[in-house]
Design a protein around this motif. Structure first.
Motif, mmCIF file in Angstrom:
data_model
loop_
_atom_site.group_PDB
_atom_site.id
_atom_site.type_symbol
_atom_site.label_atom_id
_atom_site.label_comp_id
_atom_site.label_asym_id
_atom_site.label_seq_id
_atom_site.Cartn_x
_atom_site.Cartn_y
_atom_site.Cartn_z
ATOM 1 N N SER A 86 0.863 -0.789 0.036
ATOM 2 C CA SER A 86 0.317 0.059 -0.043
ATOM 3 C C SER A 86 0.890 0.951 0.257
ATOM 4 C CB SER A 86 -0.936 -0.158 1.021
ATOM 5 O OG SER A 86 0.012 0.607 2.199
ATOM 6 N N GLU A 141 -8.005 -3.768 -1.175
ATOM 7 C CA GLU A 141 -9.039 -3.005 -1.878
ATOM 8 C C GLU A 141 -10.103 -2.578 -1.160
ATOM 9 O OE1 GLU A 141 -9.767 -6.774 -4.080
ATOM 10 O OE2 GLU A 141 -8.076 -7.200 -5.130
ATOM 11 N N ARG A 142 -9.631 -3.399 0.189
ATOM 12 C CA ARG A 142 -10.877 -2.529 0.876
ATOM 13 C C ARG A 142 -9.822 -2.748 2.469
ATOM 14 N NH1 ARG A 142 -12.956 -8.118 2.972
ATOM 15 N NH2 ARG A 142 -10.826 -8.760 2.687
ATOM 16 N N PRO A 143 -9.650 -1.274 3.411
ATOM 17 C CA PRO A 143 -9.815 -0.680 4.549
ATOM 18 C C PRO A 143 -8.627 -1.590 5.243
ATOM 19 C CG PRO A 143 -11.802 0.314 4.390
ATOM 20 C CD PRO A 143 -11.268 -0.903 2.615
ATOM 21 N N GLU A 144 -10.167 -2.522 5.559
ATOM 22 C CA GLU A 144 -9.521 -3.325 6.352
ATOM 23 C C GLU A 144 -8.720 -4.401 6.642
ATOM 24 O OE1 GLU A 144 -12.655 -3.377 4.929
ATOM 25 O OE2 GLU A 144 -13.105 -5.120 4.665
ATOM 26 N N ASP A 145 -8.116 -4.505 5.141
ATOM 27 C CA ASP A 145 -6.672 -5.205 4.642
ATOM 28 C C ASP A 145 -6.082 -5.609 5.545
ATOM 29 O OD1 ASP A 145 -8.437 -7.406 3.571
ATOM 30 O OD2 ASP A 145 -8.100 -6.248 1.266
#
Lengths: 116, 201
Positions: free
Chosen positions: A37, B3-7
């Motif tokens: 990220s 893809e998801r913030p919780e990732d």
């Protein structure tokens, strides 16, 4: 060939043993996602991924130990202990925005008034 | 990118376990403290990645390597991690090499035995066959392991959801407090802006 059958059988056992005595506690795949990220990262080497996972485990252990050893109440570990360590220890400075010291709204407004 | 913030969160159950092991037995760790450490750990990963990546960039390399991570730990003033990390790295390298060496040794032993029997041509063919078969097996292993990891992640996440349901009220309150403060500030700033504009007009 007896050796061959013994080999494949051992392999299954090895896999099972890996699950209980894995080298890392934290999920490596998740750490990789977090690393990816970061926008400027290109390729993450196997060893660097493993080391950062391991370092993160050490970090969690370290911050918990430090917070506990500095807290007054030895029976519990609360947010305030962590924020205090972040405030005191230079190595934890990068967390200043993530774990800020809690300030009562009343005190904060007071300090705003005093400044203006 | 995730893809998801919780990732970007680490499994709470593992964080709790490491924290519990770090402090003496019987010490209770508050939920708020655990959430804070979990968040801090994610930030730590990004910070370490960025520091290590700086060294890779300096060396004009695209791949992050072990030396970059060690240099990053020094930069971050976590020198005390370097020694245990070096030990872990040795274990890791040992494990990675383990499979290869073991299969090579077996091959060596077998070819020695067959040499003693004096059947060179047969040995070459069989070892070639074994090579291709082992390659296929290795590939399968990698895929299988990754699948397993994901399964484990999901299991852990499920547990977390359950835990969070119980304490939802507590968490909700915290969030609300923070949001309220933010809105107040924003409101103040906007007021000031409006005043300025009106004055100019």
């Amino acid at each position: 060939m007896p050796m061959k059958s013994g080999f494949s059988h051992n392999r299954g056992l090895e896999k099972m043993a890996d699950k209980s005595t894995k080298l890392t506690l934290l999920p490596v795949a998740r750490i990789r996602t977090i690393m990816k990220s970061s926008p400027d990262i290109t390729v993450i080497g196997q060893e660097s991924l493993f080391l950062i996972t391991k370092a993160t485990e050490l970090f969690v252990q370290h911050i918990a130990q430090e917070s506990h050893s500095r807290s007054q109440n030895k029976n519990s570990l609360v947010y305030g202990n962590l924020a205090q360590v972040v405030d005191d220890d230079i190595a934890f400075q990068f967390l200043a925005d993530v774990l800020p010291k809690k300030v009562l709204a009343r005190d904060y407004l007071q300090s705003l008034e005093n400044n203006s | 990118m995730a893809e998801r913030p919780e990732d970007l969160n680490l499994p709470h159950s593992v964080i709790t376990r490491i924290m519990k092991e770090a402090v003496p037995e019987g010490v209770s760790v508050s939920k708020e403290a655990r959430n804070a450490v979990s968040k801090a750990a994610s930030v730590f990963v990004l910070y370490a990645t960025s520091c290590a990546n700086n060294y890779a960039l300096k060396g004009k390399r695209k791949t992050l390597n072990a030396a970059d991570v060690f240099a990053a730990m020094k930069d971050m003033e976590f020198e005390e991690f370097i020694e245990p990390l070096e030990k872990s790295l040795q274990e890791f390298r040992h494990e990675q090499k383990g499979k290869k060496e073991a299969s090579e040794k077996r091959k060596q032993n077998r070819s020695d035995a067959e040499k003693a029997e004096g059947e060179d041509s047969e040995q070459n063919i069989s070892s070639e066959m074994e090579d291709s078969r082992e390659d296929a097996e290795d590939e399968e292993d990698v895929e299988g392991e990754e699948g397993e990891d994901e399964d484990i992640d999901e299991d852990i996440d499920d547990e977390d959801d359950d835990e969070e349901d119980i304490d939802d009220e507590e968490d909700g309150e915290d969030v609300e407090e923070i949001e309220d403060d933010g809105e107040e500030n924003v409101g103040q700033v906007e007021d000031v802006d409006d005043d300025d504009v009106q004055e100019v007009e």
